[in-house]
Write a protein that holds these residues in place. Structure first.
Motif, PDB file in Angstrom:
ATOM      1  N   HIS A 114       0.826  -1.216   0.000  1.00 41.72           N
ATOM      2  CA  HIS A 114       0.000   0.000   0.000  1.00 41.72           C
ATOM      3  C   HIS A 114       0.851   1.253   0.000  1.00 41.72           C
ATOM      4  N   GLU A 115       2.171   1.040   0.008  1.00 35.76           N
ATOM      5  CA  GLU A 115       3.081   2.183   0.105  1.00 35.76           C
ATOM      6  C   GLU A 115       3.899   2.355  -1.171  1.00 35.76           C
ATOM      7  N   LYS A 116       3.485   1.649  -2.232  1.00 34.20           N
ATOM      8  CA  LYS A 116       4.229   1.749  -3.493  1.00 34.20           C
ATOM      9  C   LYS A 116       3.279   1.392  -4.632  1.00 34.20           C
ATOM     10  N   TRP A 117       3.723   1.619  -5.850  1.00 29.01           N
ATOM     11  CA  TRP A 117       2.979   1.140  -7.019  1.00 29.01           C
ATOM     12  C   TRP A 117       3.111  -0.374  -7.030  1.00 29.01           C
ATOM     13  N   GLU A 118       2.022  -1.068  -7.249  1.00 29.36           N
ATOM     14  CA  GLU A 118       2.095  -2.522  -7.144  1.00 29.36           C
ATOM     15  C   GLU A 118       1.162  -3.171  -8.161  1.00 29.36           C
ATOM     16  N   PHE A 119       1.445  -4.410  -8.461  1.00 28.63           N
ATOM     17  CA  PHE A 119       0.652  -5.159  -9.448  1.00 28.63           C
ATOM     18  C   PHE A 119       0.968  -6.627  -9.292  1.00 28.63           C
ATOM     19  N   THR A 120       0.178  -7.483  -9.919  1.00 25.88           N
ATOM     20  CA  THR A 120       0.564  -8.884 -10.045  1.00 25.88           C
ATOM     21  C   THR A 120       0.409  -9.311 -11.505  1.00 25.88           C
ATOM     22  N   PHE A 121       1.010 -10.444 -11.811  1.00 22.11           N
ATOM     23  CA  PHE A 121       0.824 -11.053 -13.136  1.00 22.11           C
ATOM     24  C   PHE A 121      -0.183 -12.206 -13.066  1.00 22.11           C
ATOM     25  N   PHE A 122      -1.022 -12.213 -12.033  1.00 23.23           N
ATOM     26  CA  PHE A 122      -2.091 -13.222 -11.938  1.00 23.23           C
ATOM     27  C   PHE A 122      -3.253 -12.825 -12.850  1.00 23.23           C
ATOM     28  N   PHE A 163      -5.409 -14.179 -15.542  1.00 20.26           N
ATOM     29  CA  PHE A 163      -5.671 -15.507 -16.109  1.00 20.26           C
ATOM     30  C   PHE A 163      -6.979 -15.527 -16.886  1.00 20.26           C
ATOM     31  N   ASP A 164      -7.300 -14.466 -17.637  1.00 18.80           N
ATOM     32  CA  ASP A 164      -8.602 -14.420 -18.294  1.00 18.80           C
ATOM     33  C   ASP A 164      -8.501 -14.528 -19.805  1.00 18.80           C
ATOM     34  N   PHE A 165      -9.533 -15.085 -20.371  1.00 16.72           N
ATOM     35  CA  PHE A 165      -9.674 -15.214 -21.828  1.00 16.72           C
ATOM     36  C   PHE A 165     -11.174 -15.140 -22.126  1.00 16.72           C
ATOM     37  N   PRO A 166     -11.610 -14.506 -23.183  1.00 10.94           N
ATOM     38  CA  PRO A 166     -10.878 -13.930 -24.314  1.00 10.94           C
ATOM     39  C   PRO A 166     -10.330 -12.521 -24.055  1.00 10.94           C
ATOM     40  N   THR A 167     -10.853 -11.828 -23.028  1.00 11.80           N
ATOM     41  CA  THR A 167     -10.246 -10.536 -22.687  1.00 11.80           C
ATOM     42  C   THR A 167      -9.451 -10.710 -21.405  1.00 11.80           C
ATOM     43  N   ASN A 168      -8.250 -10.174 -21.382  1.00 10.10           N
ATOM     44  CA  ASN A 168      -7.409 -10.298 -20.198  1.00 10.10           C
ATOM     45  C   ASN A 168      -7.085  -8.895 -19.674  1.00 10.10           C
ATOM     46  N   TYR A 169      -6.924  -8.802 -18.348  1.00 13.54           N
ATOM     47  CA  TYR A 169      -6.824  -7.493 -17.692  1.00 13.54           C
ATOM     48  C   TYR A 169      -5.554  -7.375 -16.866  1.00 13.54           C
ATOM     49  N   PHE A 170      -5.105  -6.151 -16.714  1.00 13.61           N
ATOM     50  CA  PHE A 170      -3.963  -5.866 -15.848  1.00 13.61           C
ATOM     51  C   PHE A 170      -4.332  -4.707 -14.945  1.00 13.61           C
ATOM     52  N   HIS A 171      -3.924  -4.811 -13.696  1.00  7.12           N
ATOM     53  CA  HIS A 171      -4.303  -3.772 -12.732  1.00  7.12           C
ATOM     54  C   HIS A 171      -3.070  -3.244 -12.015  1.00  7.12           C
ATOM     55  N   LEU A 172      -2.706  -2.014 -12.309  1.00  3.56           N
ATOM     56  CA  LEU A 172      -1.604  -1.337 -11.626  1.00  3.56           C
ATOM     57  C   LEU A 172      -2.202  -0.445 -10.545  1.00  3.56           C
ATOM     58  N   ARG A 173      -1.744  -0.642  -9.312  1.00  5.93           N
ATOM     59  CA  ARG A 173      -2.335   0.112  -8.193  1.00  5.93           C
ATOM     60  C   ARG A 173      -1.391   1.219  -7.712  1.00  5.93           C
ATOM     61  N   PRO A 174      -1.866   2.457  -7.692  1.00 10.41           N
ATOM     62  CA  PRO A 174      -1.043   3.529  -7.117  1.00 10.41           C
ATOM     63  C   PRO A 174      -0.961   3.370  -5.591  1.00 10.41           C
ATOM     64  N   PRO A 175       0.074   3.936  -4.965  1.00 10.57           N
ATOM     65  CA  PRO A 175       0.204   3.801  -3.504  1.00 10.57           C
ATOM     66  C   PRO A 175      -0.901   4.539  -2.754  1.00 10.57           C
ATOM     67  N   LEU A 176      -1.243   4.016  -1.583  1.00 10.81           N
ATOM     68  CA  LEU A 176      -2.199   4.695  -0.708  1.00 10.81           C
ATOM     69  C   LEU A 176      -1.468   5.586   0.294  1.00 10.81           C
ATOM     70  N   PHE A 177      -0.263   5.162   0.661  1.00 13.37           N
ATOM     71  CA  PHE A 177       0.489   5.866   1.713  1.00 13.37           C
ATOM     72  C   PHE A 177       1.937   6.071   1.263  1.00 13.37           C
ATOM     73  N   GLU A 178       2.643   6.966   1.968  1.00 15.22           N
ATOM     74  CA  GLU A 178       4.101   7.078   1.831  1.00 15.22           C
ATOM     75  C   GLU A 178       4.722   5.819   2.435  1.00 15.22           C
ATOM     76  N   PRO A 179       5.921   5.408   1.962  1.00 15.92           N
ATOM     77  CA  PRO A 179       6.587   4.275   2.616  1.00 15.92           C
ATOM     78  C   PRO A 179       6.759   4.539   4.113  1.00 15.92           C
ATOM     79  N   LEU A 180       6.579   3.506   4.897  1.00 11.45           N
ATOM     80  CA  LEU A 180       6.815   3.610   6.330  1.00 11.45           C
ATOM     81  C   LEU A 180       8.264   4.053   6.533  1.00 11.45           C
ATOM     82  N   PRO A 181       8.529   5.054   7.397  1.00 11.37           N
ATOM     83  CA  PRO A 181       9.913   5.515   7.575  1.00 11.37           C
ATOM     84  C   PRO A 181      10.852   4.353   7.887  1.00 11.37           C
ATOM     85  N   GLY A 182      11.995   4.360   7.216  1.00  7.99           N
ATOM     86  CA  GLY A 182      12.981   3.291   7.410  1.00  7.99           C
ATOM     87  C   GLY A 182      12.896   2.222   6.335  1.00  7.99           C
ATOM     88  N   THR A 183      11.760   2.140   5.632  1.00  4.17           N
ATOM     89  CA  THR A 183      11.607   1.105   4.595  1.00  4.17           C
ATOM     90  C   THR A 183      11.955   1.670   3.220  1.00  4.17           C
TER      91      THR A 183
END
Ligand SMILES: Nc1nc2c(c(=O)[nH]1)N[C@H]1C(S)=C(S)[C@@H](COP(=O)(O)OP(=O)(O)OC[C@H]3O[C@@H](n4cnc5c(=O)[nH]c(N)nc54)[C@H](O)[C@@H]3O)O[C@H]1N2
Ligand SMILES: Nc1nc2c(c(=O)[nH]1)N[C@H]1C(S)=C(S)[C@@H](COP(=O)(O)OP(=O)(O)OC[C@H]3O[C@@H](n4cnc5c(=O)[nH]c(N)nc54)[C@H](O)[C@@H]3O)O[C@H]1N2
Ligand code: SF4
Ligand SMILES: [Mo]
Length: 768
Positions: free
Chosen positions: A431-439, A441-461
């Protein structure tokens, strides 16, 4: 101030689109995102508790280094990366001098909701010249990949289901009601139940919540799927149920398969599976009557006896009956970038196991490290995985982690694996970075979902991309700053060409190079996403028509890839990336025709013999070791407070099996396997088959006890697992059919378990 944001749920690999209301670093409400084209507003029972994933006091906030006494001390990022780089360089030098394959073992690379880090981890493994890659997939799905390679020609020729449009859903060894596993699972299953023209068959020893609403439930004896599926296939052919036109047009080898199936002693095998012949006939009737059948399988057969053979038989069911590549049937699907690779029969020199999809069995990781062999693995690199809890044979795995010359864990939490590692590097959460998966698994139309971060990275990470970029710079693997600056000024379409000379010299650095160049030009901390670019270029080149259709675009080549890249970056609810016509499914297949006859598997089937398949009298019960329940989610939600039910992670057992040892519901009992013994709370579940027990997945963490120590949060189930009880081809464990016996716990065992449970219950009441 509270705000709603679009993102995805990361508690299972379905990754439903959601909208979350945040308050500070907490997610305080969750609702389905109706704009998400895949999940369309669907949510399951777990999603409301998502905040417990990243918002708890066991988050890592500083790099850690192991002291000689085994405890960890905080160190700076600079110190951690300098020391790790020095050790990696030394190992690489020794590997080169000894002329042996790189000795890094890389585990993980992404969990249920996050694959952004894996691409960078892959770069490091490549730089270390090491082929050794292990992960969750190589303890569940590699048998399936191997079969796909034989039948369709590619181990990435992975299949999808057409559940929304099927008129028969055949569910084998999975429980979508609780585990989901496909989009909108409960709604989809309910739609079938409510439509008199649509049917469902469930093959599962337990009368699961899914089986309970099926038209036919075949409650087979655990571990006998290959017999039952073999018998069903034989009956289909006996009744002329094969689709001759489909077989002629698209397959080869049917005669060989039919000859083997023709030899199956159907009644014997059905009797061996201990199901009623009448019910089997009814199931065959439904299969033959179906216009469009989808077969949905999962761990019940993939982590069951004869796992790789089961994956073959399951595919024969839909292929022989022509239920493939049409609406409502199984099909192949596309990839934005394939999540696993293609192997060509390479084998481990240590265990002899074959690489499948680029992976070695997780079950063999400890052997790769502990072997007395010059090519043993020396570096253990774990990212977004917790093998100390999730791999078979916990004690062996712990020994291996300690024995590695260098062990590094990148995680967001202080896991059981982290607790044993030489270095622990704290990552920013999903939730602190741009994230996605390669899961996808759809046909005939397949989808990709890139999620923007919700929060700043936790300090130290740090975000994984930044961790690896700094590491590669420390390794001296990156080009001069002036070269990087020059490349950063090159436009996207020409970048890879301009970087050609650098990449030819050192191809491993590609993701880092893109992160540090193209990444700089992306807005809002989206730099880690840059590594998708080569994949998009390749996709636009490979299937321009399908990409153009999905985007409604008329571009081609790099311009088409660029349009897709921008679309992905600007679609917070996800976007279609390929759209096919159904009969284009054949373009996705590597072979020209489906190879129905796989000699290794046909001879495995021929050699099955009920007489040799008898239970071990010392361990007469069958344990589902890792059941999916209402409230578990792998090792993703660590604090006990998130669970509404099942505070102890109870053993589920039938009344009669519990009475047989003189115990009652609520008692502490011992589950004993060939390699381990654990003490658990007993809870009655009479939906199990006689002689079948179940322990939940997703427990066994050592969590802060609120008093400065740690307490065991429920059963650590892989203490029971024998890493050698595994599939002969894929090396995957038989978690769903583990031979065990049940005993009353001793007074001391019960007292200790009760003490831990009370601490955990106190944490749950305190909401932590
Ligand atoms: N709630 C919840 N959902 C999850 C997860 C989670 O942790 N919790 N994890 C996710 C992950 S990573 C995965 S891989 C999936 C797994 O999802 P599933 O495979 O659906 O879940 P499991 O509970 O592991 O086991 C599946 C079924 O196999 C049955 N079974 C046991 N032995 C046999 C046998 O011999 N033959 C047959 N035919 N069936 C048998 C069990 O009764 C059970 O119903 O779930 C995902 N979804
Ligand atoms: N006995 C038994 N064992 C099993 C199973 C079973 O049924 N029975 N099921 C198997 C299956 S199907 C699976 S999929 C595996 C799952 O087991 P693992 O592969 O170990 O994966 P997870 O449990 O999902 O753990 C993911 C880890 O990633 C960390 N993490 C989360 N987000 C991030 C992030 O953004 N960055 C980084 N670096 N880390 C992050 C989490 O804190 C957690 O430690 O377990 C397997 N083990
Ligand atoms: S199905 Fe999976 S991804 Fe969807 S809400 Fe449930 S746990 Fe989350
Ligand atoms: Mo899994």
């Amino acid at each position: 101030m509270s705000t709603w944001h679009k993102t995805a749920c990361s508690l299972c690999y379905v990754n439903c689109g959601i909208e979350v209301l945040t308050d500070g670093r907490a997610i305080i409400r969750v609702r389905g995102d109706r704009d998400n084209p895949r999940s369309q507003g669907y949510l399951c029972q777990k999603a409301q508790r998502l905040t417990w994933y990243g918002d708890h006091d066991d988050r890592l906030t500083t790099p850690l280094r192991r002291r000689p006494d085994g405890t960890h001390e905080a160190i700076s990022w600079d110190t951690a990366l300098t020391e790790i780089a020095a050790k990696l360089k030394a190992v690489k030098r020794e590997d080169e001098r000894a002329n042996r394959p790189g000795s890094m073992a890389y585990v993980g690379g992404g969990g249920q909701g996050n694959h952004s880090g894996g691409g960078y981890g892959f770069a490091l493994r490549r730089w270390m010249n090491s082929p050794r890659f292990f992960g969750a997939l190589s303890q569940e799905k590699t048998g399936d990949f191997w079969v796909n390679g034989k039948m369709f020609g590619g181990q990435t020729n992975h299949t999808a289901e057409g559940i929304d449009e099927c008129d028969l859903l055949l569910v084998i060894g999975c429980n979508p009601w609780l585990a989901n596993g496909f989009t909108r699972a409960r709604s989809a299953v309910n739609d079938i139940r409510n439509d008199p023209d649509r049917k469902m068959i469930v093959i599962d020893p337990r009368r699961t919540e899914t089986a309970d609403i099926a038209d036919v439930h075949l409650p087979l004896r655990p571990g006998t799927d290959a017999y039952l599926l073999g018998a069903i296939l034989a009956l289909i052919i006996e009744r002329g149920g094969q689709d001759a036109d489909f077989l002629d047009a698209h397959t080869e080898g049917f005669a060989e398969v039919a000859a083997t199936l023709g030899k199956i002693p159907v009644d014997d095998w059905i009797a061996h599976a201990e199901v009623d012949r009448e019910d089997v006939d009814h199931a065959v009737d439904l299969i033959l009557a179906a216009n469009a059948m989808s077969v949905r399988v999962e761990l019940g057969i993939q982590q069951g006896r004869n796992s790789t053979l089961n994956s073959y038989l399951e595919k024969l069911l839909y292929l022989i009956t022509g239920n493939f590549g049409r609406p409502g049937t199984n099909a192949l699907h596309t990839w934005l970038m394939p999540l696993w690779g293609e192997s060509r029969g390479e084998r481990s020199e240590i265990t002899g196991f074959e690489y499948i999809g680029g992976m070695l069995p997780l079950n063999t990781l400890a052997e790769e490290i502990l072997a007395d062999h010059p090519n043993r693995a020396r570096v253990l690199w774990v990212e977004s995985s917790n093998p100390a809890n999730t791999a078979a044979d916990t004690l062996g795995m712990e020994r291996a982690i300690r024995a590695a010359e260098l062990s590094v864990v990148i995680d967001i939490a202080y896991t059981e694996t982290a607790a044993l590692a030489d270095y622990v590097l704290p990552a920013a959460s999903q939730h602190e970075k741009w994230e996605f998966t390669f899961f996808d698994f759809d046909f005939p139309t397949n989808y990709f979902h890139l999620r923007p971060p919700l929060f700043e990275p936790l300090p130290g990470t740090l975000v994984e991309a930044e961790i690896y970029a700094r590491l590669f710079e420390e390794l001296g693997a990156m080009p001069e700053q002036s070269t990087m600056d020059q490349l950063a000024g090159t436009n996207r379409e020409d970048l890879l060409k301009a970087a050609g000379p650098v990449l030819r010299e050192n191809p491993a650095i590609a993701p880092i190079l893109l992160y540090r160049t193209l990444g700089r030009t992306l807005p809002d901390r989206a730099a880690p996403v840059a590594m998708l670019w080569p994949g998009l270029l390749a996709l636009a080149k490979r299937m321009p028509v399908a990409v153009r259709r999905a985007l409604g675009s008329s571009q081609e080549g790099p311009a088409l890839a660029g349009e897709l890249f921008d679309r992905i970056l600007n679609s917070p609810s996800g976007t279609a990336f390929t759209t096919h016509e159904y009969d284009e499914v054949w373009q996705l297949m590597r072979h020209d025709r489906v190879h129905l006859a796989v000699p290794e598997l046909l001879s495995w089937l021929e050699n099955l013999d009920p007489a040799t398949d008898r239970p071990d009298l010392d361990y007469p019960l069958s344990l589902i070791n890792g059941q999916r329940r209402r409230h578990n989610a792998n090792q993703i939600l660590r604090p006990p407070g998130w669970r509404r039910t099942d505070p102890d992670g109870a053993l589920h057992v039938r009344t009669d099996d519990l009475k047989a040892i003189g115990a009652n519901e609520g008692d502490w009992v011992a589950v004993v396997s060939r390699v381990g013994r654990i003490v658990v709370r007993a809870e009655i579940d009479d939906s199990l088959r006689k002689g079948q027990l179940a322990l939940p997945h997703g427990f066994g963490m050592a969590v802060p006890d609120g008093r400065g120590g740690r307490v065991l949060n429920g059963p650590r189930i892989n203490l029971l697992t024998d890493a050698h009880d595994r599939d002969p081809i894929a090396g995957t464990p038989h978690h769903k059919d583990m031979p065990v016996r049940l005993e009353p716990a001793t007074a001391e065992e019960a007292e200790a378990a009760q003490r831990d449970a009370e601490l955990v219950h106190a944490l749950i009441s305190a909401g932590s």
